[in-house]
Design a protein around this motif. Sequence first.
Motif, mmCIF file in Angstrom:
data_model
loop_
_atom_site.group_PDB
_atom_site.id
_atom_site.type_symbol
_atom_site.label_atom_id
_atom_site.label_comp_id
_atom_site.label_asym_id
_atom_site.label_seq_id
_atom_site.Cartn_x
_atom_site.Cartn_y
_atom_site.Cartn_z
ATOM 1 N N PHE B 30 37.097 -15.224 1.651
ATOM 2 C CA PHE B 30 37.459 -14.444 0.465
ATOM 3 C C PHE B 30 38.602 -15.129 -0.271
ATOM 4 C CE2 PHE B 30 34.372 -11.567 1.208
ATOM 5 C CZ PHE B 30 34.590 -10.560 2.131
ATOM 6 N N GLN B 31 38.406 -15.291 -1.588
ATOM 7 C CA GLN B 31 39.416 -15.948 -2.415
ATOM 8 C C GLN B 31 39.901 -15.047 -3.548
ATOM 9 O OE1 GLN B 31 40.703 -18.979 -2.141
ATOM 10 N NE2 GLN B 31 39.421 -19.905 -0.576
ATOM 11 N N TYR B 32 39.035 -14.109 -3.936
ATOM 12 C CA TYR B 32 39.346 -13.252 -5.073
ATOM 13 C C TYR B 32 39.501 -11.818 -4.587
ATOM 14 C CZ TYR B 32 37.729 -17.328 -7.567
ATOM 15 O OH TYR B 32 37.574 -18.605 -8.017
ATOM 16 N N PHE B 33 40.568 -11.189 -5.039
ATOM 17 C CA PHE B 33 40.912 -9.874 -4.539
ATOM 18 C C PHE B 33 41.156 -8.944 -5.723
ATOM 19 C CE2 PHE B 33 41.270 -11.433 -0.294
ATOM 20 C CZ PHE B 33 41.654 -12.756 -0.456
ATOM 21 N N MET B 34 40.531 -7.791 -5.672
ATOM 22 C CA MET B 34 40.572 -6.876 -6.798
ATOM 23 C C MET B 34 40.932 -5.466 -6.346
ATOM 24 S SD MET B 34 37.116 -8.570 -8.000
ATOM 25 C CE MET B 34 37.111 -9.246 -6.332
ATOM 26 N N TRP B 35 41.506 -4.733 -7.240
ATOM 27 C CA TRP B 35 41.731 -3.299 -7.049
ATOM 28 C C TRP B 35 41.044 -2.552 -8.178
ATOM 29 C CZ3 TRP B 35 43.666 -1.008 -2.825
ATOM 30 C CH2 TRP B 35 44.390 -1.806 -1.931
ATOM 31 N N TYR B 36 40.264 -1.559 -7.789
ATOM 32 C CA TYR B 36 39.583 -0.711 -8.754
ATOM 33 C C TYR B 36 40.131 0.707 -8.624
ATOM 34 C CZ TYR B 36 35.953 -4.190 -9.695
ATOM 35 O OH TYR B 36 35.279 -5.318 -10.093
ATOM 36 N N ARG B 37 40.117 1.418 -9.737
ATOM 37 C CA ARG B 37 40.498 2.821 -9.750
ATOM 38 C C ARG B 37 39.252 3.627 -10.102
ATOM 39 N NH1 ARG B 37 45.139 3.854 -13.781
ATOM 40 N NH2 ARG B 37 43.482 3.300 -15.250
ATOM 41 N N GLN B 38 39.044 4.703 -9.384
ATOM 42 C CA GLN B 38 37.875 5.535 -9.634
ATOM 43 C C GLN B 38 38.297 6.990 -9.739
ATOM 44 O OE1 GLN B 38 34.819 5.479 -6.556
ATOM 45 N NE2 GLN B 38 33.246 6.094 -8.010
ATOM 46 N N TYR B 39 38.120 7.548 -10.919
ATOM 47 C CA TYR B 39 38.366 8.966 -11.103
ATOM 48 C C TYR B 39 37.157 9.751 -10.615
ATOM 49 C CZ TYR B 39 42.437 7.708 -13.911
ATOM 50 O OH TYR B 39 43.655 7.217 -14.331
ATOM 51 N N SER B 40 37.384 11.023 -10.337
ATOM 52 C CA SER B 40 36.340 11.851 -9.763
ATOM 53 C C SER B 40 35.087 11.849 -10.639
ATOM 54 C CB SER B 40 36.861 13.277 -9.581
ATOM 55 O OG SER B 40 35.878 14.104 -9.029
ATOM 56 N N ARG B 41 33.961 11.588 -10.023
ATOM 57 C CA ARG B 41 32.648 11.599 -10.681
ATOM 58 C C ARG B 41 32.538 10.570 -11.806
ATOM 59 N NH1 ARG B 41 29.172 15.751 -9.353
ATOM 60 N NH2 ARG B 41 30.021 17.117 -7.774
ATOM 61 N N LYS B 42 33.281 9.479 -11.682
ATOM 62 C CA LYS B 42 33.201 8.372 -12.639
ATOM 63 C C LYS B 42 32.919 7.077 -11.886
ATOM 64 C CE LYS B 42 34.562 10.835 -16.256
ATOM 65 N NZ LYS B 42 33.665 11.097 -17.404
ATOM 66 N N GLY B 43 32.564 6.050 -12.635
ATOM 67 C CA GLY B 43 32.397 4.741 -12.036
ATOM 68 C C GLY B 43 33.747 4.047 -11.871
ATOM 69 N N PRO B 44 33.857 3.114 -10.931
ATOM 70 C CA PRO B 44 35.110 2.373 -10.757
ATOM 71 C C PRO B 44 35.435 1.532 -11.982
ATOM 72 C CG PRO B 44 33.626 2.083 -8.876
ATOM 73 C CD PRO B 44 32.832 2.715 -9.960
ATOM 74 N N GLU B 45 36.720 1.336 -12.212
ATOM 75 C CA GLU B 45 37.166 0.446 -13.292
ATOM 76 C C GLU B 45 38.212 -0.501 -12.719
ATOM 77 O OE1 GLU B 45 39.018 2.662 -16.436
ATOM 78 O OE2 GLU B 45 40.184 3.892 -15.061
ATOM 79 N N LEU B 46 38.153 -1.752 -13.149
ATOM 80 C CA LEU B 46 39.056 -2.762 -12.621
ATOM 81 C C LEU B 46 40.488 -2.476 -13.032
ATOM 82 C CD1 LEU B 46 39.165 -5.489 -11.065
ATOM 83 C CD2 LEU B 46 39.242 -6.585 -13.313
ATOM 84 N N LEU B 47 41.373 -2.519 -12.051
ATOM 85 C CA LEU B 47 42.800 -2.299 -12.295
ATOM 86 C C LEU B 47 43.546 -3.638 -12.295
ATOM 87 C CD1 LEU B 47 44.613 0.173 -12.670
ATOM 88 C CD2 LEU B 47 44.979 0.201 -10.205
ATOM 89 N N MET B 48 43.323 -4.425 -11.252
ATOM 90 C CA MET B 48 43.994 -5.714 -11.134
ATOM 91 C C MET B 48 43.148 -6.669 -10.309
ATOM 92 S SD MET B 48 47.989 -4.831 -10.500
ATOM 93 C CE MET B 48 48.455 -6.512 -10.986
ATOM 94 N N TYR B 49 43.334 -7.956 -10.553
ATOM 95 C CA TYR B 49 42.695 -8.950 -9.707
ATOM 96 C C TYR B 49 43.701 -10.052 -9.410
ATOM 97 C CZ TYR B 49 42.327 -12.275 -13.537
ATOM 98 O OH TYR B 49 42.610 -13.138 -14.549
#
Lengths: 117, 111
Positions: B30-49
Amino acid sequence: NAGVTQTPKFRVLKTGQSMTLLCAQDMNHEYMYWYRQDPGMGLRLIHYSVGEGTTAKGEVPDGYNVSRLKKQNFLLGLESAAPSQTSVYFCASRRVLGTWKGTDTQYFGPGTRLTVL
Amino acid sequence: QKEVEQDPGPLSVPEGAIVSLNCTYSNSAFQYFMWYRQYSRKGPELLMYTYSSGNKEDGRFTAQVDKSSKYISLFIRDSQPSDSATYLCAMSANTGNQFYFGTGTSLTVIP
């Protein structure tokens, strides 16, 4: 732009029935993905596509088939639904600029909630 | 053993607190690391990489990667009620074709 859309939003199936989930994106992205999300399991990749006419298996492909006949659409099929396929299904797409550098993020759809009785 | 492990929480903090979210992984490719935020009943959205090891800061959010320990973190400073969501870590090797997600940590920020 609508981004990534998924149809339907909700569906209830009986065991053994078949259905197709549709994912559409209007961002001209090359890559598309299907995930399932289950409590305690996180997002798991079912199948993905790196371009029109191509598909590949992900982490949990059994019981699912996919097709990408048009660049903007990615279809997920369940031929004979089972209760174990009760889940929330997410589609995602991303643009690819040469060698991936992490900047081309995945855009997710709103999800399809599927219940198999 | 799962490729990516993440404490599911739930985590509940008062407004203004510093939040620390963590993931561990087993695949040294693994070289790339991401954080996603997901609100209730929504799809994930990228926060940081983040690429490889090191820190990255974006406003109230800081992402850290320690490849030697196979450990990544997301820090949220001055947490707000609007930060209440599930946070998912994700990782990928060089190909970027497949992404591996953690189970997500549910965060509630209490006003």
